[in-house]
Design an enzyme around this catalytic site. Structure first.
Site, PDB file in Angstrom:
ATOM      1  CE1 TYR A 142      -3.337  -2.752   0.604  1.00 10.21           C
ATOM      2  CE2 TYR A 142      -4.643  -0.720   1.177  1.00 10.21           C
ATOM      3  CZ  TYR A 142      -4.529  -2.040   0.956  1.00 10.21           C
ATOM      4  OH  TYR A 142      -5.997  -2.789   0.722  1.00 10.21           O
ATOM      5  CE  LYS A 191       1.738 -17.947  -2.535  1.00 14.37           C
ATOM      6  NZ  LYS A 191       1.002 -18.975  -2.415  1.00 14.37           N
ATOM      7  CG  ASP A 223      -1.935 -20.454  -1.048  1.00 13.85           C
ATOM      8  OD1 ASP A 223      -1.415 -20.304  -0.084  1.00 13.85           O
ATOM      9  OD2 ASP A 223      -1.578 -21.166  -2.032  1.00 13.85           O
ATOM     10  CG  ASP A 247      -7.875  -4.829   2.074  1.00 14.83           C
ATOM     11  OD1 ASP A 247      -9.082  -4.371   2.594  1.00 14.83           O
ATOM     12  OD2 ASP A 247      -7.997  -4.785   0.504  1.00 14.83           O
ATOM     13  CG  ASP A 251     -13.626  -6.804   2.334  1.00 19.16           C
ATOM     14  OD1 ASP A 251     -13.156  -6.299   3.329  1.00 19.16           O
ATOM     15  OD2 ASP A 251     -13.957  -6.553   1.293  1.00 19.16           O
TER      16      ASP A 251
HETATM   17  C1  IPM Z   1     -10.357  -1.318   4.082  1.00 18.99           C
HETATM   18  C2  IPM Z   1     -10.570  -0.663   2.619  1.00 18.99           C
HETATM   19  C3  IPM Z   1      -9.141   0.283   2.283  1.00 18.99           C
HETATM   20  C4  IPM Z   1      -8.218  -0.533   2.340  1.00 18.99           C
HETATM   21  C5  IPM Z   1      -9.409   0.992   0.990  1.00 18.99           C
HETATM   22  C6  IPM Z   1     -10.720   1.846   0.705  1.00 18.99           C
HETATM   23  C7  IPM Z   1      -8.309   1.771   0.779  1.00 18.99           C
HETATM   24  O1  IPM Z   1     -10.653  -1.749   1.750  1.00 18.99           O
HETATM   25  O2  IPM Z   1     -10.266  -0.399   5.094  1.00 18.99           O
HETATM   26  O3  IPM Z   1     -10.077  -2.468   4.314  1.00 18.99           O
HETATM   27  O4  IPM Z   1      -7.685  -1.359   1.369  1.00 18.99           O
HETATM   28  O5  IPM Z   1      -7.604  -0.717   3.725  1.00 18.99           O
HETATM   29 MG    MG Z   2     -10.761  -3.576   2.604  1.00 18.50          MG
END
Ligand code: IPM
Ligand code: MG
Length: 361
Positions: A142, A191, A223, A247, A251
């Site tokens: 990032y 990884k 993975d 990240d 999710d």
């Molecule tokens: C998160 C989001 C952010 C990230 C984006 C919006 C930059 O996906 O906070 O998880 O990737 O950190």
């Molecule tokens: Mg995110």
């Protein structure tokens, strides 16, 4: 006590969900005798529209001077074609960097009453799960060198994953410290079969692990981790990983709780001033329609009370109110099932949570 909270509502559903969390904080403040003072700052697409940049300097300064920051979400289709340095997401990355918030805590656990909203098989969910993702937040790909260049086949683009021993050590310590307060188990995800940065990550995590002999540590390739998370989430306690892997895996972890609308996060650094935000995005498709689930933001506010203000009884009260509302069967659209008689909007869900807060002993 007076606490100064910077509000960065952002775009899409950001304003609705932050307003919900503010109402909940005001209810808690009234009940426990705290004075929460809120100041709004622009960041993301709305800041691009108003000031031409995603993260105006006043926002950075305002957040730095506050006791903590509550953020909704940034981004939307309107700004998707902006050049990289002017994208709304830059605001989030810029704030994390400016406040040196190198730790991102993303807890994921199953609300027993929401088992029906979870995508996993019932026998897997019945084992339960309660995990804490510790995501490194100010390093890795990032923030590494990036750009465009002329390559063998013409134009190419590159982003660099780089981690220093210092960055890995400090996030590893956060993971081991949190494991000590939980089930004393850390899984470090990398990884290392391919990436040199992951090999340094692994070596460093194991060196730090020696300072925590009471905590068990193991490694998992990312993975495989993506697979294990849905195969048996109950096996995870604390997960520590890099910015990008964290990240993605957070999710994934959110979906096994039933909805991404439930997951809170805390971004912390060396000072008590943290940034608290739901892990979901700005959901432009439902913005302004009173359809968003405010729970992730409300739970983020609870994390603020716990981690930045040391108000754990107040944080517990918010979490208990959310659980009670869910237990009673109240659902926003994202967690509704065919059996849901009445789907609540963002405002109505907020009211239910506040009612519970005020009723609770
Ligand atoms: C998160 C989001 C952010 C990230 C984006 C919006 C930059 O996906 O906070 O998880 O990737 O950190
Ligand atoms: Mg995110």
């Amino acid at each position: 006590m007076t606490y100064r909270i910077a509000l960065v509502k952002g775009d899409g559903i950001g304003p609705e969900i932050v307003s919900s969390a503010v109402k909940v904080l005001e209810a808690v403040g009234g009940r426990y005798g705290h004075d929460f003072q809120f100041t709004e700052y622009l960041a993301g697409g709305c800041a691009i529209d108003a000031c031409g940049v995603p993260l105006p300097p006043e926002t950075v300064a305002g957040c730095q001077q506050s006791d903590s920051v509550l953020l909704g979400a940034v981004g939307g289709p309107k700004w998707d074609t902006m050049p990289g340095h002017l994208r709304p997401e830059k605001a989030l990355l810029g704030l994390r960097a400016a406040l040196e918030l190198y730790t991102n805590l993303r807890p994921a656990r199953i609300f027993p009453a929401l088992k029906g909203a979870c995508a996993l098989r019932p026998d897997i969910i019945d084992r339960g799960f309660d995990l804490m993702i510790v995501r490194e937040l100010t390093g890795g790909i990032y923030f590494g060198e990036r750009g465009r260049r002329e390559g063998k086949y013409g134009e190419e683009a590159f982003d660099t994953e780089a981690y220093s021993v210092h960055e890995i050590e400090r996030i590893a310590r956060v993971a081991f410290e949190s494991a000590r307060k939980r089930r004393k188990n850390v899984v470090s995800i990398d990884k290392a079969n391919v990436l040199e940065s992951s090999r340094l990550w692994r070596e460093t995590v194991h060196r730090v692990a020696k300072e925590y002999p009471d905590v068990t540590v193991s490694d998992m390739l990312v993975d495989n981790a993506a697979m294990q998370l849905i195969r048996d989430p109950s096996r995870f306690d604390v997960v520590v990983t890099s910015n990008m892997f964290g990240d993605i895996l957070s999710d994934e972890a959110s979906q096994i709780t039933g909805s991404i609308g439930l997951l809170a996060s805390a971004s912390l650094g060396a000072t008590k001033c943290g940034l608290y935000e739901p892990i979901h995005g700005s959901a432009p498709d439902i913005a302004g329609q009173n359809k968003a689930n405010p729970i992730a933001t409300v739970l983020s506010a609870a994390m603020m009370l716990r981690y930045s203000f040391d108000l754990s009884a107040e944080a517990d009260a918010i979490e208990a109110a959310v659980t009670a509302v869910i237990d009673e069967g109240w659902r926003t659209a994202d967690i509704a099932t065919d059996a849901t008689a009445e789907v609540l909007g963002c405002a109505e869900m907020t009211e239910k949570i506040i009612d519970k807060l005020l009723l609770a002993k």
